[in-house]
Design an enzyme around this catalytic site. Structure first.
Site, short mmCIF file in Angstrom:
data_model
loop_
_atom_site.label_atom_id
_atom_site.label_comp_id
_atom_site.label_asym_id
_atom_site.label_seq_id
_atom_site.Cartn_x
_atom_site.Cartn_y
_atom_site.Cartn_z
N THR A 57 0.86 -1.17 0.00
CA THR A 57 0.00 0.00 0.00
C THR A 57 0.90 1.23 0.00
O THR A 57 2.12 1.13 -0.18
CB THR A 57 -0.97 -0.05 1.21
OG1 THR A 57 -1.86 1.06 1.11
CG2 THR A 57 -0.25 -0.02 2.54
N LYS A 104 3.92 1.66 -3.64
CA LYS A 104 3.47 1.07 -4.90
C LYS A 104 4.38 1.42 -6.08
O LYS A 104 4.49 0.65 -7.03
CB LYS A 104 2.03 1.49 -5.20
CG LYS A 104 1.02 0.90 -4.23
CD LYS A 104 -0.41 1.25 -4.63
CE LYS A 104 -1.42 0.63 -3.69
NZ LYS A 104 -2.81 0.87 -4.12
N ASP A 152 -5.54 -4.06 -8.30
CA ASP A 152 -6.62 -3.07 -8.14
C ASP A 152 -7.44 -2.95 -9.42
O ASP A 152 -8.66 -2.78 -9.38
CB ASP A 152 -6.04 -1.70 -7.78
CG ASP A 152 -5.55 -1.61 -6.36
OD1 ASP A 152 -6.08 -2.35 -5.50
OD2 ASP A 152 -4.63 -0.81 -6.09
#
Length: 273
Positions: A64, A68, A105
């Protein structure tokens, strides 16, 4: 038999992360009794040393903020999906020690929308222009047949969003945040803004809204999501995104083909409650 059975989430701050709750629930649901999943407070300065210290018991890492992008130079390869947004949230460590970065994601967003029946849209709107907005554009590039309008606060952000559109192969128009209520005309609205940023837009929710994807999950529902649902619009929330992207991570780490989606969602809801 593989001895790789460790995974963890890294970031700073990390205490709030729901990833351990989700992944541990998946291990329990599918009987992976020898797997562990932890959290580690790691910043950009600490990351190279942490990566260097991993032994052959490690199968994967969830990343996180603010890691990233910082992790990319430390990897052997990254997927096309991760490269498209210059962001890695998943590191898969193979038995020979090779480390590959991915971004779950983007497929997580697509899967969360598909679960609500959204397979294709003619056009869409994005509220905000941060890191999550670029992932949203990458997801929309796969399901949106027409343009996306991004509502942003500064000219710099507008330039960035148009730049991402060019890289991702999707037509991006930009508009000033003061015009954000016009976003609600779109069949799909993706809100990528921090808590409270869309509260002032609640009075502008139309009588027959389309689909809202609000990436926040705590507190939930947001005022915008609540108003949207009251008018009968479909709502996809941040927990939906979180569990879908976590399923992809779990499967990459463990090699499992079974999906622990229901167990992860139940554990996430319980933790947030």
């Amino acid at each position: 038999m593989s001895t790789r059975h460790r995974a963890a989430v890294l970031g700073s701050p990390i205490a709030h992360s729901l990833s351990p709750v989700l992944h541990r629930a998946a291990y329990e649901a599918l009987g992976l009794t020898d797997w562990t999943y932890d959290r580690f407070e790691v910043n950009e300065t600490d990351l190279p040393g942490f990566m260097q210290g991993l032994d052959d018991s490690w199968a994967g890492l969830s990343l996180t903020m603010p890691l990233k992008r910082a992790v990319i130079p430390l990897l052997d390869a990254i997927s096309d999906t991760a490269a498209s947004v210059e962001a890695v949230n998943t590191v898969v460590i193979t038995e020979d020690g090779r480390r590959t970065g991915d971004n779950t994601d983007i497929p997580g967003m697509i899967a969360a929308l598909r679960e609500r029946g959204v397979e294709k849209v003619e056009y869409a709107a994005v509220l905000g222009a941060g890191a999550t907005a670029s992932s949203a554009l990458a997801a929309l590039a796969r399901i949106c047949t027409g343009p996306v309008t991004a509502y942003v606060r500064t000219h710099t952000r507008a330039d960035e969003m148009r730049g991402w559109g060019g890289r991702l192969g999707i037509e991006v128009h930009t508009a000033d945040w003061a015009e954000a209520a016009h976003a609600f005309d779109a069949p799909l609205v993706v809100a990528t803004t921090p808590a409270g940023a869309t509260d002032a837009l609640v009075p502008y929710v139309p009588e027959r809204p389309g689909t809202l994807f609000d990436v926040l999950y705590d507190p939930w529902p947001t005022p915008l999501a609540a108003a949207w649902a009251e008018q009968g619009g479909a709502v996809v929330g941040g927990l939906d995104l979180l569990v879908h992207q976590a399923v992809f991570q779990f499967q990459q780490f463990t090699g499992e083909t079974r999906s622990p989606l229901a167990a992860m969602r139940e554990a996430g809801r319980a933790a947030l409650a």
